[in-house]
Design a protein around this motif. Structure first.
Motif, short mmCIF file in Angstrom:
data_model
loop_
_atom_site.label_atom_id
_atom_site.label_comp_id
_atom_site.label_asym_id
_atom_site.label_seq_id
_atom_site.Cartn_x
_atom_site.Cartn_y
_atom_site.Cartn_z
N ALA A 328 0.75 -1.11 -0.11
CA ALA A 328 0.14 0.18 0.09
C ALA A 328 0.88 1.27 -0.05
O ALA A 328 0.61 2.28 -0.68
N ARG A 329 2.06 1.37 0.84
CA ARG A 329 2.72 2.25 0.89
C ARG A 329 3.44 2.65 -0.32
O ARG A 329 3.54 3.96 -0.83
N VAL A 330 4.02 1.74 -0.88
CA VAL A 330 4.57 1.87 -2.24
C VAL A 330 3.74 2.03 -3.38
O VAL A 330 4.05 3.02 -4.29
N GLY A 331 2.55 1.55 -3.46
CA GLY A 331 1.38 2.05 -4.42
C GLY A 331 1.22 3.42 -4.32
O GLY A 331 0.96 4.13 -5.25
N ILE A 332 0.71 3.88 -3.18
CA ILE A 332 0.52 5.61 -3.02
C ILE A 332 1.63 6.29 -3.46
O ILE A 332 1.56 7.25 -4.01
N ALA A 333 2.78 5.58 -3.04
CA ALA A 333 4.03 6.42 -3.35
C ALA A 333 4.30 6.78 -4.88
O ALA A 333 4.53 7.87 -5.47
N VAL A 334 4.20 5.54 -5.76
CA VAL A 334 4.59 5.66 -7.15
C VAL A 334 3.37 6.56 -7.74
O VAL A 334 3.59 7.44 -8.81
N ASN A 335 2.11 6.34 -7.32
CA ASN A 335 0.71 7.15 -7.61
C ASN A 335 1.01 8.55 -7.58
O ASN A 335 0.95 9.30 -8.61
N ASP A 336 1.36 8.84 -6.37
CA ASP A 336 1.40 10.34 -6.21
C ASP A 336 2.71 11.06 -6.69
O ASP A 336 2.58 12.26 -7.26
N ALA A 337 3.76 10.14 -6.72
CA ALA A 337 5.00 10.85 -7.44
C ALA A 337 5.07 11.05 -8.80
O ALA A 337 5.35 12.16 -9.21
N PHE A 338 4.15 10.28 -9.53
CA PHE A 338 4.05 10.40 -10.97
C PHE A 338 3.11 11.61 -11.19
O PHE A 338 3.40 12.45 -11.92
N ILE A 339 2.05 11.74 -10.37
CA ILE A 339 1.18 13.17 -10.67
C ILE A 339 2.07 14.49 -10.39
O ILE A 339 1.78 15.26 -11.07
N CYS A 340 2.84 14.52 -9.19
CA CYS A 340 3.60 15.79 -8.73
C CYS A 340 4.66 15.79 -10.06
O CYS A 340 4.83 16.90 -10.24
N CYS A 341 5.22 14.71 -10.39
CA CYS A 341 6.37 14.82 -11.51
C CYS A 341 5.43 15.55 -12.81
O CYS A 341 6.11 16.30 -13.11
N TRP A 342 4.65 14.79 -13.15
CA TRP A 342 3.99 15.34 -14.28
C TRP A 342 3.53 16.71 -14.09
O TRP A 342 3.53 17.56 -15.39
N LYS A 343 2.96 17.11 -13.29
CA LYS A 343 2.64 18.78 -12.91
C LYS A 343 3.85 19.30 -13.31
O LYS A 343 3.86 20.43 -13.98
N CYS A 344 4.99 19.10 -12.55
CA CYS A 344 6.19 19.74 -12.60
C CYS A 344 6.81 19.74 -14.43
O CYS A 344 7.17 20.53 -14.82
N LYS A 345 6.67 18.47 -14.80
CA LYS A 345 7.04 18.53 -16.30
C LYS A 345 6.38 19.57 -17.15
O LYS A 345 6.78 20.11 -18.02
N PHE A 346 5.04 19.56 -17.18
CA PHE A 346 4.18 20.58 -17.70
C PHE A 346 3.90 21.66 -17.41
O PHE A 346 3.27 22.63 -17.85
N THR A 347 4.57 22.17 -16.21
CA THR A 347 4.77 23.51 -15.92
C THR A 347 5.84 24.11 -16.59
O THR A 347 5.71 25.33 -17.24
N TYR A 348 6.98 23.63 -16.65
CA TYR A 348 8.10 24.11 -17.63
C TYR A 348 8.21 23.67 -18.92
O TYR A 348 9.02 24.36 -19.80
N ASN A 349 7.63 22.38 -19.28
CA ASN A 349 7.83 21.92 -20.65
C ASN A 349 9.33 21.98 -21.14
O ASN A 349 9.66 22.45 -22.10
N ASN A 350 10.31 21.41 -20.33
CA ASN A 350 11.68 21.57 -20.53
C ASN A 350 12.39 20.86 -21.41
O ASN A 350 12.07 19.67 -21.49
N ILE A 351 13.10 21.34 -22.27
CA ILE A 351 13.80 20.81 -23.31
C ILE A 351 14.65 19.25 -22.76
O ILE A 351 15.43 19.67 -21.76
N ARG A 352 14.64 18.66 -23.72
CA ARG A 352 15.50 17.44 -23.22
C ARG A 352 16.96 17.57 -23.66
O ARG A 352 17.36 18.29 -24.57
N PRO A 353 18.02 16.97 -22.82
CA PRO A 353 19.53 16.65 -23.49
C PRO A 353 19.69 16.47 -24.95
O PRO A 353 20.43 17.19 -25.55
N GLN A 354 18.97 15.54 -25.39
CA GLN A 354 19.31 15.09 -26.64
C GLN A 354 18.95 16.47 -27.76
O GLN A 354 19.59 16.64 -28.55
N SER A 355 17.87 17.03 -27.71
CA SER A 355 17.52 18.00 -28.46
C SER A 355 18.52 19.31 -28.22
O SER A 355 19.05 19.82 -29.02
N TYR A 356 18.67 19.67 -27.09
CA TYR A 356 19.61 20.67 -26.48
C TYR A 356 20.95 20.44 -27.23
O TYR A 356 21.69 21.25 -27.93
N VAL A 357 21.57 19.33 -26.80
CA VAL A 357 22.79 18.98 -27.41
C VAL A 357 23.24 18.95 -28.81
O VAL A 357 24.11 19.53 -29.35
#
Length: 471
Positions: A328-357
């Motif tokens: 249960a703890r791990v399930g909640i952890a990965v669920n909430d972690a991905f939501i928080c992470c995706w909120k951050c990703k699409f706040t900045y829409n930051n370029i990937r190293p492959q494109s920048y390099v």
């Protein structure tokens, strides 16, 4: 205390009088007995979660937990559309279901009802009734997985039924009434949690991994496609409801400002990725490949974290009660972690190293691993690995040695000239750090992506550990 009380109350009067000849001492004892009995009754009245009679979940082995968590990972691997965010969500609800189906049979633990967003009620176990908690967990998992993986193929639907039947035959007792009561209770928990899951905004997310209505941002420093897919993966996932309100309230972390100046921190971050990518050792390639967890070949990154919980359960040889809590703890952890992470990703829409390099350092460079189809900052691997490591450390301890054998049966990766060798660790946090670092080695993420992900994942995990798990 209760045993001593019963001994005193049941003692013959003559014996008590003989022992307490002094009248004041006898009266004191009598008043004390009444007080203790009153305390006992008050304790029972305040116990809002009835503890049914019969075996408790901590007296049952971990077979049910391990069998169903294995089936969950097989479903993630073999059902269409279970990208990492979608997989994390399914794992989250499966883990909570495992716990809630047996928590009434764990004398020291509390339900998560009222602690998770939207989970205001669940069916209650009958007070003073015996339950077979193995059968409750078995029935609950069958129901919730059929709901969460409704799009899986007929072969895997049949496998769910097969696991349910096998475990039923293994754990059913001669008491038909207990068996039926336990199964009915488990089914009601599984169905209730599935209904709860449908209200979070991520229901059937496997049908919309790349929504056509999403408008990709364009401009300097923004993410751009690195393959044929022109729309990023799950751009709206940051809007899905987290299980914990505290995790939803976490502020989006800050980012190093985009710059093309060779003296800037942003340039240095990407130059480091490029430089390292040209001098990888054999072991570093194997680390990168081990943690890649590509959805087309594996049970995805959150599945890897769920499997680490399974490895810990096997290694420590814990019972059903502790197994359910860990999942249960791990399930909640990965669920909430991905939501928080995706909120951050699409706040900045930051370029990937492959494109920048390729734009500003070397137009012919390709990273060791294929770049995922979504923005870079922050790292999903780092965030979910960090969250999982924190909650697993709470259950099994900070210094828990184990061997991760998640991919030992995979054939050699000839494209990257790397074998899949089991990896040993002395703590769960070591796995989080190596999982994070693997994305730097693979050319997928910069240091800031990974370091920030680990920090934010730690916060997610700490919030989960702060729930009222214990009575």
């Amino acid at each position: 205390m209760e045993k001593n009380l019963q001994t005193i109350v049941s003692a013959p009067k003559a014996g008590v009088v003989a022992k307490f000849r002094n009248r004041s001492s006898f009266l004191f004892l009598f008043v004390a007995v009444l007080f203790l009995e009153s305390c006992r009754q008050q304790t029972e009245e305040n116990n809002v979660t009835p503890q049914p009679n019969g075996n408790t979940a901590d007296q049952i082995d971990n077979t049910v937990a391990l069998s169903w968590s294995d089936m969950t990972l097989r479903l993630v691997r073999n059902s269409p559309g279970f990208s990492p965010p979608v997989a994390a969500r399914a794992i989250g609800y499966a883990g909570v279901t495992m716990y809630e189906s047996v928590v009434a049979g764990i004398p020291t633990k509390r339900s998560l009802v009222g602690q998770l967003q939207g989970l205001t009620t669940l069916p209650a176990a009958e007070a003073n009734k015996a339950y077979n908690w193995a059968l409750s967990a078995n029935a609950a998992q069958a129901v919730v997985l059929k709901g969460l993986f409704a799009n899986t193929n007929d072969a895997y639907k049949a496998k769910i039924d097969s696991v349910e039947t096998a475990l039923l035959n293994q754990y059913k007792s001669g008491d038909v009434a207990v068996n039926e009561r336990s199964i009915a209770y488990g089914k009601s928990i599984g169905q209730a949690i599935f209904e709860w899951s449908k209200t979070d905004g991520g229901h059937e997310g496997y049908t919309r991994n790349f929504p056509a209505d999403y408008k990709v941002l364009t401009g300097a420093g923004f993410w751009e496609p690195t393959d044929a897919r022109k729309v990023p993966l799950q751009p709206y996932w940051g809007q899905v409801r987290t299980m914990l309100a505290r995790n939803a309230a976490l502020p989006v972390p800050s980012i190093i400002p985009y710059s093309t100046q060779i003296t800037s921190s942003f340039f240095a971050q990407n130059l480091e990725v490029y430089t390292k990518g040209k001098s990888l050792t054999q072991e570093e390639k194997e680390i990168a490949v081990w943690w890649a967890d590509d959805p087309s070949d594996t049970f995805t990154p959150p599945g890897h974290s769920y499997n680490l919980a399974r490895i810990a359960i096997r290694t420590a040889k814990v019972d059903l009660a502790k197994s359910a809590e860990a999942l249960a703890r791990v399930g909640i952890a990965v669920n909430d972690a991905f939501i928080c992470c995706w909120k951050c990703k699409f706040t900045y829409n930051n370029i990937r190293p492959q494109s920048y390099v390729r734009y500003f350092i070397d137009p012919n460079w390709m990273p060791l691993l294929s770049t995922p189809p979504f923005p870079g900052f922050m790292s999903g691997h780092a965030t979910q690995s960090g969250a999982a490591a924190i909650v697993l450390s709470e259950v099994f301890g900070s210094n828990f040695s184990f061997t991760d054998d998640s991919h030992v049966n995979r054939v050699r990766d000839t494209k990257r000239n790397a074998d899949f060798k089991a990896r040993s660790f002395k703590s769960f946090w070591e796995t989080a750090e190596e999982s994070s670092y693997s994305r730097f080695l693979g050319g997928i993420h910069t240091r800031q992506d990974n370091d920030t992900g680990l920090r934010e994942g730690r916060k997610v995990g700490q919030n989960i550990n702060a729930l009222a798990w214990n009575k």
